[in-house]
Write a protein that holds these residues in place. Structure first.
Motif, short mmCIF file in Angstrom:
data_model
loop_
_atom_site.label_atom_id
_atom_site.label_comp_id
_atom_site.label_asym_id
_atom_site.label_seq_id
_atom_site.Cartn_x
_atom_site.Cartn_y
_atom_site.Cartn_z
N MET A 94 25.31 -9.49 -5.56
CA MET A 94 23.99 -8.83 -5.43
C MET A 94 23.27 -8.35 -6.90
SD MET A 94 24.43 -6.43 -2.12
CE MET A 94 26.03 -6.51 -1.33
N PRO A 95 22.20 -8.58 -6.75
CA PRO A 95 21.40 -7.95 -8.10
C PRO A 95 21.42 -6.46 -8.19
CG PRO A 95 19.92 -8.88 -6.63
CD PRO A 95 21.16 -9.15 -6.01
N THR A 96 21.42 -6.27 -9.36
CA THR A 96 21.49 -4.81 -9.67
C THR A 96 20.16 -4.33 -10.63
OG1 THR A 96 22.76 -4.81 -11.58
CG2 THR A 96 23.83 -4.45 -9.34
N ILE A 97 20.08 -3.09 -10.69
CA ILE A 97 18.75 -2.78 -11.69
C ILE A 97 19.53 -1.73 -12.79
CG2 ILE A 97 16.73 -1.52 -12.03
CD1 ILE A 97 15.89 -1.93 -9.15
N PRO A 98 19.61 -2.24 -13.97
CA PRO A 98 20.39 -1.54 -15.15
C PRO A 98 19.40 -0.54 -15.80
CG PRO A 98 19.81 -3.63 -15.79
CD PRO A 98 19.26 -3.53 -14.29
N SER A 99 19.76 0.35 -16.39
CA SER A 99 19.15 1.27 -17.25
C SER A 99 18.76 0.76 -18.40
CB SER A 99 19.84 2.66 -17.32
OG SER A 99 19.11 3.51 -18.28
N PRO A 100 17.72 0.84 -19.03
CA PRO A 100 17.11 0.04 -20.34
C PRO A 100 17.73 1.01 -21.41
CG PRO A 100 15.13 1.00 -19.40
CD PRO A 100 16.40 1.19 -18.42
N LEU A 101 17.71 2.43 -21.15
CA LEU A 101 18.15 3.24 -22.31
C LEU A 101 18.95 4.28 -21.67
CD1 LEU A 101 15.36 5.35 -21.67
CD2 LEU A 101 14.65 3.48 -23.19
N PRO A 102 19.69 4.98 -22.70
CA PRO A 102 20.42 6.19 -22.15
C PRO A 102 19.55 7.46 -22.06
CG PRO A 102 20.65 6.05 -24.60
CD PRO A 102 19.72 4.92 -24.18
N GLY A 103 19.99 8.31 -21.19
CA GLY A 103 19.04 9.49 -20.78
C GLY A 103 19.52 10.12 -19.60
N VAL A 104 18.49 10.75 -19.00
CA VAL A 104 18.44 11.38 -17.62
C VAL A 104 17.75 10.64 -16.48
CG1 VAL A 104 18.50 13.36 -16.09
CG2 VAL A 104 19.15 13.65 -18.61
N PHE A 105 18.34 10.35 -15.55
CA PHE A 105 17.96 9.37 -14.11
C PHE A 105 17.13 10.37 -13.51
CE2 PHE A 105 18.16 7.39 -10.00
CZ PHE A 105 17.12 6.63 -10.16
N GLU B 29 9.55 4.83 -17.29
CA GLU B 29 9.73 4.37 -16.36
C GLU B 29 10.87 3.24 -15.71
OE1 GLU B 29 5.73 2.63 -15.01
OE2 GLU B 29 5.09 4.69 -14.20
N LEU B 30 11.55 3.47 -15.02
CA LEU B 30 12.65 2.41 -14.59
C LEU B 30 12.23 1.57 -13.68
CD1 LEU B 30 15.56 1.30 -15.01
CD2 LEU B 30 16.12 2.80 -13.35
N LYS B 31 11.92 0.12 -14.12
CA LYS B 31 11.24 -0.77 -13.04
C LYS B 31 12.16 -1.67 -12.70
CE LYS B 31 6.84 -0.44 -15.24
NZ LYS B 31 6.18 0.10 -14.38
N VAL C 25 23.02 3.15 -21.60
CA VAL C 25 22.45 1.80 -21.67
C VAL C 25 23.05 0.61 -20.85
CG1 VAL C 25 21.50 -0.19 -23.45
CG2 VAL C 25 21.50 2.45 -23.95
N GLY C 26 22.52 -0.26 -19.89
CA GLY C 26 23.23 -1.13 -19.33
C GLY C 26 23.58 -0.67 -18.12
N GLN C 27 23.96 0.48 -17.83
CA GLN C 27 24.30 1.08 -16.72
C GLN C 27 23.68 0.64 -15.33
OE1 GLN C 27 25.35 5.42 -16.64
NE2 GLN C 27 26.05 5.38 -14.49
N ASP C 28 24.20 0.31 -14.43
CA ASP C 28 23.78 -0.30 -12.93
C ASP C 28 23.06 1.14 -12.35
OD1 ASP C 28 23.85 -2.87 -13.61
OD2 ASP C 28 25.85 -2.99 -12.40
N VAL C 29 22.02 1.26 -11.94
CA VAL C 29 21.36 2.43 -11.39
C VAL C 29 21.11 2.21 -9.86
CG1 VAL C 29 19.20 4.04 -11.28
CG2 VAL C 29 20.20 3.29 -13.29
N ALA C 30 21.00 0.98 -9.45
CA ALA C 30 20.73 0.65 -8.13
C ALA C 30 20.99 -0.88 -7.68
CB ALA C 30 19.09 0.88 -7.73
N VAL C 31 21.28 -1.23 -6.42
CA VAL C 31 21.89 -2.24 -6.05
C VAL C 31 20.59 -2.79 -5.02
CG1 VAL C 31 23.48 -3.52 -4.74
CG2 VAL C 31 24.31 -1.76 -6.17
#
Length: 77
Positions: free
Chosen positions: A1-12, A47-49, A69-75
């Motif tokens: 399944m595809p995921t949406i990764p974070s493009p940078l470090p920070g607070v989501f 924005e996380l797109k 960076v690169g951590q998956d945020v959503a599936v």
């Protein structure tokens, strides 16, 4: 399944501000490029797109949690 990764470090953040609704919820249909949240780094918000279209099946990160960076945020399904 595809995921949406974070493009940078920070607070989501799942909502644009504390008094507004979340951008998307689990079960929502989204399109590629749709904003699903914000990443805050030193008071700058990016924005996380979505990187693909589909249905959000799960958020892997809690609201107001730190991400790297690169951590998956959503599936997506």
């Amino acid at each position: 399944m595809p995921t949406i990764p974070s493009p940078l470090p920070g607070v989501f953040y799942r909502r644009p501000s504390p008094d507004q609704d979340t951008y998307v919820s689990e079960g929502d249909q989204i399109t590629e490029g749709q904003t699903i949240g914000l990443i805050e780094v030193m008071k700058n918000f990016t924005e996380l797109k979505a990187t693909a279209a589909g249905t959000v099946t799960e958020f892997l990160v809690d609201d107001e949690s730190e991400v790297s960076v690169g951590q998956d945020v959503a599936v997506l399904e």
